[in-house]
Motif scaffolding. Structure first.
Motif, mmCIF file in Angstrom:
data_model
loop_
_atom_site.group_PDB
_atom_site.id
_atom_site.type_symbol
_atom_site.label_atom_id
_atom_site.label_comp_id
_atom_site.label_asym_id
_atom_site.label_seq_id
_atom_site.Cartn_x
_atom_site.Cartn_y
_atom_site.Cartn_z
ATOM 1 N N THR A 628 -66.723 22.129 43.144
ATOM 2 C CA THR A 628 -65.969 22.892 42.150
ATOM 3 C C THR A 628 -66.281 24.382 42.303
ATOM 4 O O THR A 628 -67.188 24.776 43.047
ATOM 5 C CB THR A 628 -66.353 22.449 40.728
ATOM 6 N N ALA A 629 -65.522 25.183 41.568
ATOM 7 C CA ALA A 629 -65.772 26.630 41.577
ATOM 8 C C ALA A 629 -67.185 26.927 41.081
ATOM 9 O O ALA A 629 -67.856 27.843 41.582
ATOM 10 C CB ALA A 629 -64.734 27.338 40.718
ATOM 11 N N LYS A 630 -67.654 26.160 40.093
ATOM 12 C CA LYS A 630 -69.005 26.346 39.564
ATOM 13 C C LYS A 630 -70.041 26.022 40.644
ATOM 14 O O LYS A 630 -71.060 26.724 40.774
ATOM 15 C CB LYS A 630 -69.217 25.423 38.364
ATOM 16 N N ASN A 631 -69.793 24.975 41.428
ATOM 17 C CA ASN A 631 -70.705 24.645 42.529
ATOM 18 C C ASN A 631 -70.822 25.797 43.512
ATOM 19 O O ASN A 631 -71.923 26.162 43.951
ATOM 20 C CB ASN A 631 -70.214 23.399 43.279
ATOM 21 N N HIS A 632 -69.705 26.386 43.858
ATOM 22 C CA HIS A 632 -69.713 27.511 44.804
ATOM 23 C C HIS A 632 -70.408 28.730 44.198
ATOM 24 O O HIS A 632 -71.096 29.475 44.904
ATOM 25 C CB HIS A 632 -68.280 27.859 45.207
ATOM 26 N N GLN A 633 -70.226 28.917 42.914
ATOM 27 C CA GLN A 633 -70.874 30.045 42.245
ATOM 28 C C GLN A 633 -72.392 29.883 42.280
ATOM 29 O O GLN A 633 -73.129 30.852 42.558
ATOM 30 C CB GLN A 633 -70.387 30.138 40.794
ATOM 31 N N ASP A 634 -72.849 28.662 42.018
ATOM 32 C CA ASP A 634 -74.294 28.403 42.071
ATOM 33 C C ASP A 634 -74.838 28.577 43.490
ATOM 34 O O ASP A 634 -75.921 29.141 43.696
ATOM 35 C CB ASP A 634 -74.585 26.978 41.585
ATOM 36 N N ALA A 635 -74.076 28.083 44.472
ATOM 37 C CA ALA A 635 -74.509 28.207 45.863
ATOM 38 C C ALA A 635 -74.592 29.665 46.276
ATOM 39 O O ALA A 635 -75.488 30.054 47.040
ATOM 40 C CB ALA A 635 -73.545 27.446 46.777
ATOM 41 N N LEU A 636 -73.686 30.473 45.770
ATOM 42 C CA LEU A 636 -73.682 31.888 46.116
ATOM 43 C C LEU A 636 -74.958 32.574 45.628
ATOM 44 O O LEU A 636 -75.480 33.476 46.295
ATOM 45 C CB LEU A 636 -72.455 32.576 45.520
ATOM 46 N N TYR A 637 -75.484 32.125 44.488
ATOM 47 C CA TYR A 637 -76.746 32.686 43.999
ATOM 48 C C TYR A 637 -77.864 32.396 44.992
ATOM 49 O O TYR A 637 -78.680 33.268 45.320
ATOM 50 C CB TYR A 637 -77.100 32.096 42.636
ATOM 51 N N PHE A 638 -77.902 31.164 45.505
ATOM 52 C CA PHE A 638 -78.928 30.796 46.494
ATOM 53 C C PHE A 638 -78.753 31.613 47.773
ATOM 54 O O PHE A 638 -79.724 32.018 48.403
ATOM 55 C CB PHE A 638 -78.844 29.296 46.816
ATOM 56 N N VAL A 639 -77.504 31.825 48.157
ATOM 57 C CA VAL A 639 -77.229 32.616 49.351
ATOM 58 C C VAL A 639 -77.799 34.022 49.211
ATOM 59 O O VAL A 639 -78.429 34.558 50.123
ATOM 60 C CB VAL A 639 -75.710 32.674 49.621
ATOM 61 N N GLU A 640 -77.585 34.617 48.069
ATOM 62 C CA GLU A 640 -77.970 36.013 47.858
ATOM 63 C C GLU A 640 -79.439 36.184 47.491
ATOM 64 O O GLU A 640 -79.997 37.272 47.640
ATOM 65 C CB GLU A 640 -77.091 36.621 46.767
ATOM 66 N N HIS A 641 -80.068 35.119 46.990
ATOM 67 C CA HIS A 641 -81.455 35.239 46.525
ATOM 68 C C HIS A 641 -82.342 34.155 47.128
ATOM 69 O O HIS A 641 -83.194 33.578 46.448
ATOM 70 C CB HIS A 641 -81.514 35.159 44.990
ATOM 71 N N LEU A 642 -82.164 33.903 48.396
ATOM 72 C CA LEU A 642 -82.946 32.849 49.045
ATOM 73 C C LEU A 642 -84.435 33.172 49.006
ATOM 74 O O LEU A 642 -85.273 32.268 48.929
ATOM 75 C CB LEU A 642 -82.484 32.656 50.491
ATOM 76 N N ASP A 643 -84.786 34.455 49.055
ATOM 77 C CA ASP A 643 -86.197 34.822 49.009
ATOM 78 C C ASP A 643 -86.832 34.366 47.709
ATOM 79 O O ASP A 643 -87.971 33.892 47.694
ATOM 80 C CB ASP A 643 -86.360 36.322 49.208
ATOM 81 N N ARG A 644 -86.108 34.497 46.608
ATOM 82 C CA ARG A 644 -86.637 34.041 45.309
ATOM 83 C C ARG A 644 -86.763 32.513 45.287
ATOM 84 O O ARG A 644 -87.728 31.961 44.733
ATOM 85 C CB ARG A 644 -85.721 34.478 44.181
ATOM 86 N N VAL A 645 -85.786 31.853 45.875
ATOM 87 C CA VAL A 645 -85.788 30.387 45.890
ATOM 88 C C VAL A 645 -86.984 29.864 46.686
ATOM 89 O O VAL A 645 -87.693 28.951 46.255
ATOM 90 C CB VAL A 645 -84.470 29.855 46.482
ATOM 91 N N THR A 646 -87.223 30.437 47.864
ATOM 92 C CA THR A 646 -88.356 29.978 48.675
ATOM 93 C C THR A 646 -89.686 30.298 48.011
ATOM 94 O O THR A 646 -90.633 29.529 48.092
ATOM 95 C CB THR A 646 -88.307 30.608 50.076
ATOM 96 N N GLN A 647 -89.750 31.446 47.311
ATOM 97 C CA GLN A 647 -90.973 31.796 46.584
ATOM 98 C C GLN A 647 -91.233 30.791 45.471
ATOM 99 O O GLN A 647 -92.366 30.319 45.289
ATOM 100 C CB GLN A 647 -90.858 33.202 46.014
#
Length: 944
Positions: A628-647
Motif C-alpha cells: 500500500t501507499a502506507k507501506n511505501h511511505q514506511d519503507a522510504l523512512y528506512f531508505v532515508e534513515h538506514l543509519d538510525r535503523v542499524t544503530q
C-alpha cells in the motif's frame, strides 16, 4: 470437503502415521494435482509415507476400504501417470537410503533418490546407473524404474529392464516380496501362489503361440514402453524373474517399489561430443544407420525448431542463427577409457558418416563449457521448446519410435502430419540411434474445436505410427493416460488380453493407479486437461516439468516452485471462471503462507530451470502488488534513515544478549518461544546463535598519503549491525573489524564509501517487494562506490555474497571492479599473504548467491588451500533467507534438517564451518553443533 469414505480412511490412517503427513487442505491437494503431463487431477488426499511400514499400512487400509491410490516420486512423468483424483501416496523425502556393493558393480536405492544423485554416489567407483533420461536431475529412482525411462546413451541395452538385479515390492494387500531374499520368495509363494501360477500359465501360452511370440519379439526390437513388459515372458521362465521385469514400465499400476537394485554400468572418464549439421531432417536420418555402425555412445536429433529454441543462449554457436529452415542437427557423443581411444573413436565416427554430406565441417570437443552447453541444451529441450508456446496454451509431448531403416521416411511423414493440422510450432527431437523421436507442440484446450483438432491429430498419429510404420506409440515416456486408449490398437487383441490378465493378477480390485495403461474409456486422453491461464509474465512459460523442485528449500514444507505456479494459475482460473468463490477465497488466504511467506526467494530454482524461470522473482512481484501507499511511505523512512535503523538494531541485539547472559540459552529459548507464541508469531524467533550488536560503530579512517595500495571496503548493513554470536571466541573481532585487520596485513589501506552507515545493496527492500526502494538504495551505493574508488581506480570488496550478487544484478555495467568475498580472497589476498598456519580440517557451506554466481568451485579451492581435509556441505538453501529464519523459523529448520547428520557422518572432527553470509551462518549454527562464521575468519587464522 472430503467424502465420508475418504474422511474415514484419513481418520483411521492417522492412528498409524503422523496426521501432518495426511494432507487434505485444498492448497496442498491442488498443488499435488499436477505432473509434467498436460493433465490435472486433484487428489482427495495426499499421504506422505516416510518408510515401508507406513507404505504397507496405507496400501493395506486402502485395499480394505476399496479406495484407489496412486504412487508418486518426483512427479516428472509426462503421460499423467503420477496424478489421481483419489489417494496420492508420495514417497520422496524419507526415501533416500542406498547401499553400494561389489565395488560399485551393484547399487540398491530407495525410490526417493534423484537419478543424478545416484550417479554422484556411484562416481567414485567409475560407475553409474544405466538409465539416463533428460530429467535425470529431477526424476527419482522410483519413477525411472516404474516408467522404464531410458535416455540419450542407454538405449535399450542399459535401461532399467536390462540392468535390473533385484527389487523389493509391496503388493495391493500389503504383502512384501524381496526378490533378493530366498525366505521372502518362499513366504510370497505361500501367500500368493495364484500369482506365480498365473504367470507360469501365461509364459506357457506365449511359448506355444508362435504368432504371439514373434509379435512380442518384434515389438521389442525397437524402444517400446506401450503397455506392460510382455518381453518378460520371452526373456525369463522363473515367475519371480518375470515379476521383477513386469514391474519395470508398469507405471505403479501393479505394486509399490520399495527398493531397487541395479547392475551398474561403466561411467567412462573420457567423453567428447560434436554437432553435425545437415540440410534436412531426411538427410540427418540417412546418416543415423552409418553412425549406428560406428563406436558412438549417443546420437541425438534436433530439428530446426529445436535449434531455434536455444539459439539465443549466450553459449550457442553463432551459426545456429544462420541455418536454413529445413536444417537438422545430430548431437553425437563418443566415450572411452583413454584419450587415445577417444581420438581413435572420433576418427572412426568421422569416417563412418563421410558418405552423407553435412553443412560445413564438424569437430569433437571435450571442452567443459562447450560439452556442457550441448548436453544441457538437449536435456532441456522439452521446457525450452515449451516456453516458446503462446501464453495460455499447453505444451504437449508425444514419444514414438520407428524401425531405424524407416526413420527418415517416418520423420518426414510426421512433419507432413503436423503441417496438415497447422501445428506450425511442432518440434522434433530425440534419440535417433534408437529411432526414438519426441514430438513437442502447443495446444489450446479452451475451445471444443481446438480439442477436436488435437483428437483428430492423435487418431492420425496412431494410424501413422502403428499401421504405416509398425512403430511404438510410447518409446520411453510411458503409456500413462494419453496412450491408454490406443494400447490394444498397437499390440493387437491377443497381446492386449494378456495385459488385462496381468492387471487382474496383481490388482484384482483395480485400485492401484487405475486408469493408467489399462483404460476402457476411448476418450480418456481428452479428459482432465490442464488449464494454463496467463498468470504472470515471469512464470507463463512454465510447463510444470518439476526440474526446479530439487533445488527448492521449501519443497516438502509448503510448496515447491512448480506448485507455487500451479496455485497461482488455479487462483487466476477461478477468478476468470467464478466457478467456486469459496475455494478461491480459501486459496487466496492460504497462499499468503504457503506461496509467499515460506518462499526463500533465493532463485536457485532458476538454475535448474532450462528457461531460467525464477519463482522467487515471481513471489517478489506478488509481494509488490500487495503493498500500500502506507507501506511505501514506511519503507522510504528506512531508505532515508538506514543509519538510525542499524544503530537501533545494534542496541536491541546488545539488550537481548544481556538477557541471554542472565538466563542461559535453555531458559532464554523457552521464554522467547513462549513469547513468540503469545504474540501469534509476530515476534521474531530467538535462537542460540543470535548475535549481539557490533562492539563499535564503523569509523571512517583518516586518509593517508602513503604509497600503499588502496581497497574500498563496503561492510554490509548486516555486518554493521550484527556482531559475534555466543559461540565465537571472546578474542575474536567483529567481522567488519577483522576484515580491516586482514586487509592491512595484506598491505592495503582501507577506504570506506562516504556516508557508509546509510548505504545498502537494496536487498532488504527488494526481497519484500519494495523494488523501487531497493533500486534507490542500490543506485546510491553505486554512486558512493564510484566516488570512493576514484572512478574505478581501486578494487571494491563486499563482505557478503548475497549483497554482492544483489548489487551486481542491478549494475552489471558499472565502471569499477567489485569483488565477492571468495574471488577477493583468491585474486587479492592469497597472492599477498602466505598461508602460515594451515588447518588439518575445514567445513564450508556455499550459500545460494555463491551457487548462482558459479563460485562453489572457488570456495572449495580456498578451503583446500587452508586445510588438508575439506568437507563441503551438500545442501540447497539453508532456509534462513535474510530475516525469514527469525520470522518463519520452520523454513530454516526444514532447510537444515539433514545438516547435523551430514556433519556427524563426515570424517572431519572440526567443530566450526565457514560461509559468506552472516544470516545463513546464524541459521547453520543454530541447526548444528558447529559454529559457522565468515570465510574471512578462516583466512585471517591461516595467514596470521
Amino acid at each position: 470437503m472430503l467424502s465420508e469414505r475418504y474422511a474415514t480412511f484419513a481418520r483411521e490412517l492417522a492412528a498409524y502415521i503422523n496426521p501432518l503427513q495426511i494432507m487434505t487442505n485444498p492448497i496442498q491437494t491442488i498443488a499435488y494435482g499436477t505432473d509434467a503431463s498436460f493433465y490435472r487431477l486433484t487428489p482427495q488426499l495426499v499421504v506422505e509415507v516416510h518408510n515401508e511400514a507406513e507404505a504397507i499400512r496405507t496400501i493395506t487400509l486402502a485395499h480394505q476400504q476399496q479406495l484407489p491410490l496412486t504412487f508418486r516420486a518426483g512427479g516428472t512423468s509426462l503421460s499423467g501417470q503420477a496424478i489421481t483424483d483419489s489417494i496420492l501416496v508420495v514417497a520422496t523425502h524419507h526415501w533416500k537410503n542406498y547401499s553400494i556393493s561389489a565395488d560399485g558393480l551393484q547399487a540398491t536405492f530407495q525410490p526417493g533418490i534423484i537419478g543424478g544423485r545416484a550417479n554422484i554416489l556411484l562416481a567414485p567407483y567409475g560407475r553409474k546407473i544405466g538409465p539416463d533420461p533428460g530429467s535425470i536431475n529431477a526424476a527419482m529412482i522410483g519413477g525411472i524404474a516404474a516408467n522404464n525411462a531410458s535416455g540419450m546413451c542407454c538405449g535399450t541395452a542399459q535401461n532399467s529392464y536390462n540392468t535390473l538385479a533385484d527389487i523389493r515390492l509391496v503388493f495391493y494387500d500389503g504383502v512384501v516380496l524381496d526378490t533378493a531374499d530366498p525366505q521372502s520368495r518362499e513366504e510370497f509363494a505361500e501367500k500368493h501362489p495364484e500369482i506365480l501360477r498365473e504367470l507360469t500359465t501365461i509364459h506357457s501360452e506365449i511359448q506355444e503361440n508362435k504368432t504371439l511370440y514373434e509379435r512380442i519379439q518384434r515389438k521389442y526390437k525397437i524402444k517400446n514402453t506401450t503397455g506392460y513388459s510382455l518381453n518378460a515372458f520371452l526373456d525369463y521362465r522363473d515367475p519371480f524373474d518375470i515379476i521383477k521385469h513386469l514391474m519395470i514400465g508398469s507405471e505403479g499400476t501393479l505394486a509399490f517399489i520399495s527398493t531397487i537394485t541395479y547392475n551398474t554400468v561403466v561411467n567412462y572418464p573420457n567423453k567428447s561430443c560434436t554437432l553435425m549439421a545437415f540440410d534436412s531432417i531426411g538427410t540427418a536420418c540417412q546418416a543415423v544407420p552409418y553412425l549406428k555402425k560406428s563406436p558412438v555412445a549417443a546420437v541425438e536429433l534436433l530439428d530446426r525448431n529445436s535449434i531455434r529454441s536455444i539459439e539465443q543462449e549466450p553459449q550457442a554457436p553463432a551459426y545456429f542463427k544462420t541455418l536454413p529452415d529445413s536444417a537438422c542437427l545430430l548431437l553425437v557423443e563418443v566415450q572411452a577409457t583413454t584419450q587415445e581411444e577417444l581420438a581413435h573413436k572420433q576418427q572412426q565416427v568421422q569416417e563412418a558418416v563421410s558418405p552423407i554430406p553435412t553443412l560445413g565441417d564438424f569437430r569433437f570437443t571435450s571442452d567443459p563449457k562447450a560439452y556442457a552447453f550441448n548436453w544441457k541444451a538437449r536435456n532441456g529441450l522439452l521446457p525450452t521448446t515449451g516456453a516458446l508456446r503462446e501464453t495460455g496454451t499447453t505444451c504437449i509431448i508425444e514419444d514414438v519410435a520407428f524401425p531405424l531403416d524407416r526413420l527418415a521416411e517416418a520423420s518426414l511423414a510426421l512433419q507432413q502430419l503436423f503441417a496438415k493440422y497447422h501445428y506450425d510450432d511442432a518440434v522434433l527431437f530425440g534419440h535417433a540411434l534408437e529411432g526414438n523421436l519426441h514430438l513437442v507442440f502447443s495446444q489450446d484446450f479452451s475451445q471444443a474445436a481446438s480439442i477436436q483438432r488435437y483428437a483428430d491429430l492423435m487418431d492420425e498419429l496412431v494410424e501413422l505410427v502403428v499401421h504405416q510404420f509398425d512403430g511404438s506409440l510410447k518409446a520411453e515416456h510411458g503409456t500413462g493416460r494419453n496412450m491408454a486408449p490406443f494400447v490394444e490398437r498397437e499390440w493387437g487383441e491377443q497381446a492386449y488380453a494378456l495385459m488385462l490378465r496381468i492387471k487382474q493378477i496383481f490388482d484384482p480390485h483395480y485400485i492401484i493407479n487405475p486408469g493408467v495403461i489399462i483404460n476402457s474409456n476411448p476418450h480418456i486422453h481428452l479428459e482432465n486437461l490442464k488449464a494454463t491461464p496467463a498468470t504472470h509474465p515471469i512464470v507463463d512459460k512454465c510447463i510444470e516439468c518439476g526440474f526446479c523442485e530439487s533445488h527448492c528449500v521449501s519443497e516438502g514444507l509448503t510448496l515447491s516452485p512448480r506448485q507455487r505456479i500451479v496455485i497461482g494459475r488455479e487462483i487466476k482460473r477461478l477468478e476468470q471462471t467464478n466457478e467456486n468463490p469459496l475455494l478461491l477465497a480459501q486459496l487466496k488466504k492460504e497462499a499468503q503462507y504457503y506461496l509467499d511467506d515460506t518462499c526463500a526467494t533465493d532463485g536457485l530454482c532458476a538454475i535448474s530451470c532450462p528457461v531460467k524461470i525464477d519463482t522467487g522473482v515471481y513471489v517478489k512481484a506478488i509481494r509488490e502488488e500487495k503493498l500500500t501507499a502506507k507501506n511505501h511511505q514506511d519503507a522510504l523512512y528506512f531508505v532515508e534513515h538506514l543509519d538510525r535503523v542499524t544503530q537501533m538494531g545494534r542496541y536491541s541485539l546488545k539488550f537481548v544478549r544481556l538477557f541471554q547472559n542472565m538466563l542461559g540459552n535453555r531458559s532464554m529459548l523457552r521464554i522467547a518461544t513462549k513469547m513468540r507464541k503469545i504474540s501469534n508469531n509476530r515476534l521474531p524467533q530467538w535462537n542460540t546463535a543470535m548475535p549481539t550488536g557490533t562492539a563499535t560503530a564503523l569509523k571512517q579512517p583518516t586518509p593517508t598519503t602513503t604509497a600503499k595500495p588502496k581497497v574500498v571496503y563496503f561492510p554490509s548493513c548486516i555486518n554493521r549491525t550484527m556482531g559475534k554470536s555466543k559461540d565465537y571466541d571472546k578474542s575474536e573481532l567483529d567481522l567488519k573489524d577483522l576484515i580491516v585487520v586482514l586487509l592491512e596485513r595484506a598491505g592495503y589501506e582501507v577506504i570506506y564509501p562516504t556516508d557508509v552507515q546509510n548505504l545498502c545493496c537494496g536487498m532488504p527492500f527488494s526481497s519484500k517487494g519494495f523494488q523501487e526502494e531497493g533500486l534507490q538504495k542500490s543506485t546510491a551505493l553505486e554512486t558512493a562506490l564510484l566516488t570512493a574508488s576514484e572512478q574505478g581506480k581501486y578494487p571494491i570488496l563486499f563482505d557478503m555474497s548475497p549483497c554482492f550478487y544483489t548489487f551486481q544484478s542491478h549494475h552489471t555495467t558499472s565502471d569499477f571492479t567489485c569483488y565477492d568475498p571468495i574471488e577477493f580472497v583468491l585474486d587479492v589476498v592469497f597472492p599477498l599473504l602466505p598461508i602460515t598456519k594451515p588447518r588439518e580440517e575445514a567445513t564450508i557451506f556455499p550459500v545460494c548467491s555463491v551457487k548462482k554466481l558459479g563460485l562453489e568451485g572457488k570456495l572449495l579451492d580456498i578451503a583446500k588451500r587452508c586445510a588438508k581435509k575439506v568437507y563441503a556441505i551438500d545442501s540447497n538453501c539453508c532456509g534462513f533467507a535474510g530475516d525469514r529464519g527469525f520470522t518463519f523459523p520452520e523454513l530454516n529448520q526444514h532447510g537444515t534438517r539433514n545438516l547435523q547428520q551430514q556433519l556427524s557422518s563426515n570424517s572431519l572432527n572440526c567443530s566450526d564451518g565457514f560461509s559468506t553470509s552472516r544470516t545463513c551462518e546464524i541459521g547453520l549454527t543454530a541447526s548444528s553443533n558447529h559454529s559457522f562464521k565468515s570465510i574471512f575468519y578462516l583466512i585471517e587464522e591461516v595467514t596470521r
